[in-house]
Every structure is written in C-alpha cells, then in structure tokens.
Scaffold this motif. Structure first.
Motif, PDB file in Angstrom:
ATOM      1  N   SER A 138       0.835  -1.198   0.000  1.00  0.00           N
ATOM      2  CA  SER A 138       0.000   0.000   0.000  1.00  0.00           C
ATOM      3  C   SER A 138       0.873   1.253   0.000  1.00  0.00           C
ATOM      4  N   ARG A 139       1.942   1.241   0.791  1.00  0.00           N
ATOM      5  CA  ARG A 139       2.863   2.385   0.803  1.00  0.00           C
ATOM      6  C   ARG A 139       3.610   2.497  -0.513  1.00  0.00           C
ATOM      7  N   LYS A 140       3.871   1.353  -1.130  1.00  0.00           N
ATOM      8  CA  LYS A 140       4.558   1.346  -2.421  1.00  0.00           C
ATOM      9  C   LYS A 140       3.685   2.018  -3.478  1.00  0.00           C
ATOM     10  N   GLU A 141       2.401   1.750  -3.418  1.00  0.00           N
ATOM     11  CA  GLU A 141       1.472   2.393  -4.350  1.00  0.00           C
ATOM     12  C   GLU A 141       1.460   3.912  -4.123  1.00  0.00           C
ATOM     13  N   SER A 142       1.446   4.314  -2.832  1.00  0.00           N
ATOM     14  CA  SER A 142       1.459   5.741  -2.510  1.00  0.00           C
ATOM     15  C   SER A 142       2.730   6.411  -3.022  1.00  0.00           C
ATOM     16  N   PHE A 143       3.853   5.701  -2.886  1.00  0.00           N
ATOM     17  CA  PHE A 143       5.123   6.216  -3.391  1.00  0.00           C
ATOM     18  C   PHE A 143       5.051   6.402  -4.902  1.00  0.00           C
ATOM     19  N   TYR A 144       4.460   5.420  -5.592  1.00  0.00           N
ATOM     20  CA  TYR A 144       4.303   5.489  -7.044  1.00  0.00           C
ATOM     21  C   TYR A 144       3.456   6.705  -7.419  1.00  0.00           C
ATOM     22  N   GLN A 145       2.363   6.884  -6.670  1.00  0.00           N
ATOM     23  CA  GLN A 145       1.467   7.999  -6.950  1.00  0.00           C
ATOM     24  C   GLN A 145       2.186   9.334  -6.778  1.00  0.00           C
ATOM     25  N   SER A 146       3.091   9.414  -5.801  1.00  0.00           N
ATOM     26  CA  SER A 146       3.793  10.667  -5.538  1.00  0.00           C
ATOM     27  C   SER A 146       4.732  11.057  -6.676  1.00  0.00           C
ATOM     28  N   LEU A 147       5.090  10.066  -7.524  1.00  0.00           N
ATOM     29  CA  LEU A 147       5.995  10.331  -8.649  1.00  0.00           C
ATOM     30  C   LEU A 147       5.253  10.765  -9.902  1.00  0.00           C
ATOM     31  N   VAL A 148       3.958  10.463  -9.975  1.00  0.00           N
ATOM     32  CA  VAL A 148       3.198  10.751 -11.189  1.00  0.00           C
ATOM     33  C   VAL A 148       3.266  12.227 -11.585  1.00  0.00           C
ATOM     34  N   PRO A 149       3.152  13.203 -10.642  1.00  0.00           N
ATOM     35  CA  PRO A 149       3.209  14.614 -11.050  1.00  0.00           C
ATOM     36  C   PRO A 149       4.525  15.024 -11.704  1.00  0.00           C
ATOM     37  N   TYR A 150       5.578  14.242 -11.514  1.00  0.00           N
ATOM     38  CA  TYR A 150       6.885  14.601 -12.068  1.00  0.00           C
ATOM     39  C   TYR A 150       7.116  14.016 -13.451  1.00  0.00           C
ATOM     40  N   VAL A 151       6.134  13.250 -13.967  1.00  0.00           N
ATOM     41  CA  VAL A 151       6.299  12.638 -15.291  1.00  0.00           C
ATOM     42  C   VAL A 151       6.449  13.699 -16.363  1.00  0.00           C
ATOM     43  N   GLY A 152       5.791  14.824 -16.206  1.00  0.00           N
ATOM     44  CA  GLY A 152       5.922  15.886 -17.196  1.00  0.00           C
ATOM     45  C   GLY A 152       7.232  16.643 -17.102  1.00  0.00           C
ATOM     46  N   GLN A 153       7.925  16.526 -15.967  1.00  0.00           N
ATOM     47  CA  GLN A 153       9.178  17.257 -15.768  1.00  0.00           C
ATOM     48  C   GLN A 153      10.387  16.432 -16.160  1.00  0.00           C
ATOM     49  N   TYR A 154      10.311  15.112 -15.950  1.00  0.00           N
ATOM     50  CA  TYR A 154      11.409  14.218 -16.293  1.00  0.00           C
ATOM     51  C   TYR A 154      10.892  13.117 -17.215  1.00  0.00           C
ATOM     52  N   PRO A 155      11.798  12.506 -18.003  1.00  0.00           N
ATOM     53  CA  PRO A 155      11.379  11.409 -18.883  1.00  0.00           C
ATOM     54  C   PRO A 155      10.766  10.268 -18.086  1.00  0.00           C
ATOM     55  N   LYS A 156       9.758   9.611 -18.669  1.00  0.00           N
ATOM     56  CA  LYS A 156       9.073   8.518 -17.978  1.00  0.00           C
ATOM     57  C   LYS A 156      10.020   7.367 -17.667  1.00  0.00           C
ATOM     58  N   GLU A 157      10.993   7.127 -18.569  1.00  0.00           N
ATOM     59  CA  GLU A 157      11.944   6.037 -18.322  1.00  0.00           C
ATOM     60  C   GLU A 157      12.763   6.308 -17.072  1.00  0.00           C
ATOM     61  N   MET A 158      13.137   7.592 -16.866  1.00  0.00           N
ATOM     62  CA  MET A 158      13.912   7.933 -15.680  1.00  0.00           C
ATOM     63  C   MET A 158      13.075   7.780 -14.415  1.00  0.00           C
ATOM     64  N   ILE A 159      11.804   8.222 -14.482  1.00  0.00           N
ATOM     65  CA  ILE A 159      10.909   8.109 -13.329  1.00  0.00           C
ATOM     66  C   ILE A 159      10.726   6.641 -12.949  1.00  0.00           C
ATOM     67  N   ARG A 160      10.555   5.764 -13.952  1.00  0.00           N
ATOM     68  CA  ARG A 160      10.336   4.345 -13.672  1.00  0.00           C
ATOM     69  C   ARG A 160      11.595   3.716 -13.051  1.00  0.00           C
ATOM     70  N   ALA A 161      12.787   4.094 -13.577  1.00  0.00           N
ATOM     71  CA  ALA A 161      14.037   3.574 -13.022  1.00  0.00           C
ATOM     72  C   ALA A 161      14.221   4.054 -11.581  1.00  0.00           C
ATOM     73  N   PHE A 162      13.884   5.315 -11.334  1.00  0.00           N
ATOM     74  CA  PHE A 162      13.973   5.885  -9.985  1.00  0.00           C
ATOM     75  C   PHE A 162      13.057   5.120  -9.032  1.00  0.00           C
ATOM     76  N   PHE A 163      11.820   4.858  -9.489  1.00  0.00           N
ATOM     77  CA  PHE A 163      10.851   4.126  -8.661  1.00  0.00           C
ATOM     78  C   PHE A 163      11.329   2.704  -8.379  1.00  0.00           C
ATOM     79  N   ASN A 164      11.808   2.006  -9.419  1.00  0.00           N
ATOM     80  CA  ASN A 164      12.251   0.626  -9.240  1.00  0.00           C
ATOM     81  C   ASN A 164      13.403   0.522  -8.240  1.00  0.00           C
ATOM     82  N   TYR A 165      14.290   1.509  -8.262  1.00  0.00           N
ATOM     83  CA  TYR A 165      15.450   1.458  -7.368  1.00  0.00           C
ATOM     84  C   TYR A 165      15.042   1.733  -5.923  1.00  0.00           C
TER      85      TYR A 165
END
Length: 281
Positions: free
Chosen positions: A198-225
């Motif tokens: 559940s916290r992991k989902e919340s963390f994922y949600q917190s990254l969504v607003p930054y998709v327009g600022q950084y490339p999606k591939e970078m956001i996904r790599a950041f989240f996975n790490y």
C-alpha cells in the motif's frame, strides 16, 4: 536582430502572473490568441451561446464581447485590433456558423508539425496508460493480500477435541499452541506485506506529477530502485534513508544520469509583437 525560437510551456498561462486582473497590451492579446487557439489537429464540436460550433487546429471561436471582458478592453478596441491583425494577414475571420471564428494564418509556425504532435501525444497517452495499469496492479495485490488475511482470521482451524487421557490432552494443547503461533506469524507477515504494498502504491502515486518534468523512463528507473524491498518485505529502500526530499532526490538522480528536464509541448515564438508582421508574416 537575433534569430531562433523561444519554447514557452503552456503551463505559463496557468501562472498567477498571467491570470492577474489587468488591461492587456496588444502583444499580450496576440499571445493570448495563439495560446487559446485549438492545438489538436482533430476538429472539435462545442455548444457556444446555444449554437453548435465546429472548429479545428489554429482556430478560436470568440465573440467581441467575450474578448472585451477577457482583455479588459472596450469592444471598439477589440474590433480595431482584430481588423489590424486581419489587414496584416495574421488572422482571418469567419461568421458562417453564427459565431466569430478567428483563424491564425500561420499557426503551425508557433506549434510545430501537427503530425509530430499527434505522435507525441499518442506515445504519452500509451505511457500514461501503462503507469495507470501498474498502479491498478499494485492495488489488486493489496486487495488480494487483505482478503487472504481476513479469510485466515475467520477460518481459523478448529481445535482438536480434547481426550480424557492426561498425556493426550497435553500433546493436543501443545499442538494447538504451535498452530496458533504459526498462524499468527503468517497473518502478521501478510499484514506487513499488504501495508508495504500500500505504501509502495502511494510512493508510485507521488511520482506521477513529475512525469511531465522528467522522462518517464527515468521516473520508472527511480521508482524501481527506491521501492526495492528489504528481506522481510516490510521496508522500501527509500524508507531506510535518514532524510528524504523527493524533488531533491529526483533532481540529483537526473543530474547523475545526465537527464535534462523534459520540456512540455509548448508554443514556439519568434517575435510575439504584431508590429513584427507588417512585412513578410
């Protein structure tokens, strides 16, 4: 004069500085027409003032009265300004649908190739769909774990019937204690795992607003790490940090990866002054 272009994000027009109450200059009014015109290549049908009006890329349906209130001008000044733009071949005006339709003559000079834009929009939509699907998958995992946990609590295995013999009774009690302990441990682990997901989902949600600022591939790599779980699956990597500020972490990550901030699809301007177009617009 310097040549070239300036990329202006459409988010600029949501800024408080742009939206403050004021009397527009001619330059601001011209820029407002550029950003207000339909950006998408597909036609749009809209009900305006009780009329069904169709307009497409580079067009903007707006009455004199509406522009007068929007720019804080008199209606006479609006008519004079539009007449000037029309005379300089910067716009055309049409009232065939019973509504004033303003068409920017060289709209593509400000907004690039519509084919490329449609492709970029399609790719962004697909990527956004993938992100939503991943969020839904996380929610599904949490729901399944919570359901399993509830089922285990309700359907606890019944205690074996105690026998009259003292030795058998003692063995039965010991077995029951072991079973109950094991069940409690499993239930606690499942509950902890569900909470972590559940916290992991919340963390994922917190990254969504930054998709327009950084490339999606970078956001996904950041989240996975940073969402990697520890051995007990009760903590994520970022939760083990002593300090955590998401914007700074993203900026640092982008700097180390040498990833530039993603530029939104925006308006490309050469010179936004109407006087510029007196010759060769």
């Amino acid at each position: 004069m310097m040549e070239g272009y300036i990329k202006l994000s459409r988010k600029f027009f949501s800024n408080d500085m742009w939206n403050e109450a004021r009397t527009f200059s001619s330059c601001e009014a011209w820029l407002d027409l550029i950003q207000s015109a339909r950006f998408e290549a597909t036609p749009r049908m809209e009900s305006i003032g009780g009329r069904e009006v169709s307009y497409t890329r580079g067009q903007y349906p707006a009455s004199i009265r509406f522009l007068s209130k929007r720019w804080h001008w008199s209606e006479r000044r609006v008519r004079t300004f539009l007449a000037f733009l029309k005379r300089e071949n910067m716009i055309t005006l049409s009232k065939e649908q019973g509504m004033n339709i303003i068409t920017l003559v060289k709209y593509n000079d400000y907004n690039g190739n519509p084919t490329d834009t449609a492709s970029d929009t399609s790719n962004d939509t697909m990527s956004d769909t993938n992100i939503i699907q991943e969020i839904n998958d996380l929610r599904s995992q949490v729901t399944q774990l919570m359901t399993q946990l509830s089922t285990q609590r309700v359907t606890q295995p019944p205690k074996e019937a105690e026998k009259r013999h003292t030795g058998d009774t003692k063995q039965i009690k010991e077995k029951n204690i072991i079973k109950e302990t094991t069940t409690n441990v499993v239930a606690k682990k499942d509950a902890a795992k569900a909470a972590t997901l559940s916290r992991k989902e919340s963390f994922y949600q917190s990254l969504v607003p930054y998709v327009g600022q950084y490339p999606k591939e970078m956001i996904r790599a950041f989240f996975n790490y940073w969402s990697e779980l520890n051995k007990s699956e009760t903590k994520m990597r970022y939760e083990l940090e002593k300090t955590w500020e998401l914007p700074r972490r993203l900026a640092t990550w982008a700097s180390r990866e040498k990833v530039p901030s993603k530029t939104d699809v925006g308006i490309v301007l050469k010179d936004n002054s109407p006087e510029k177009y007196k010759k060769g617009w």
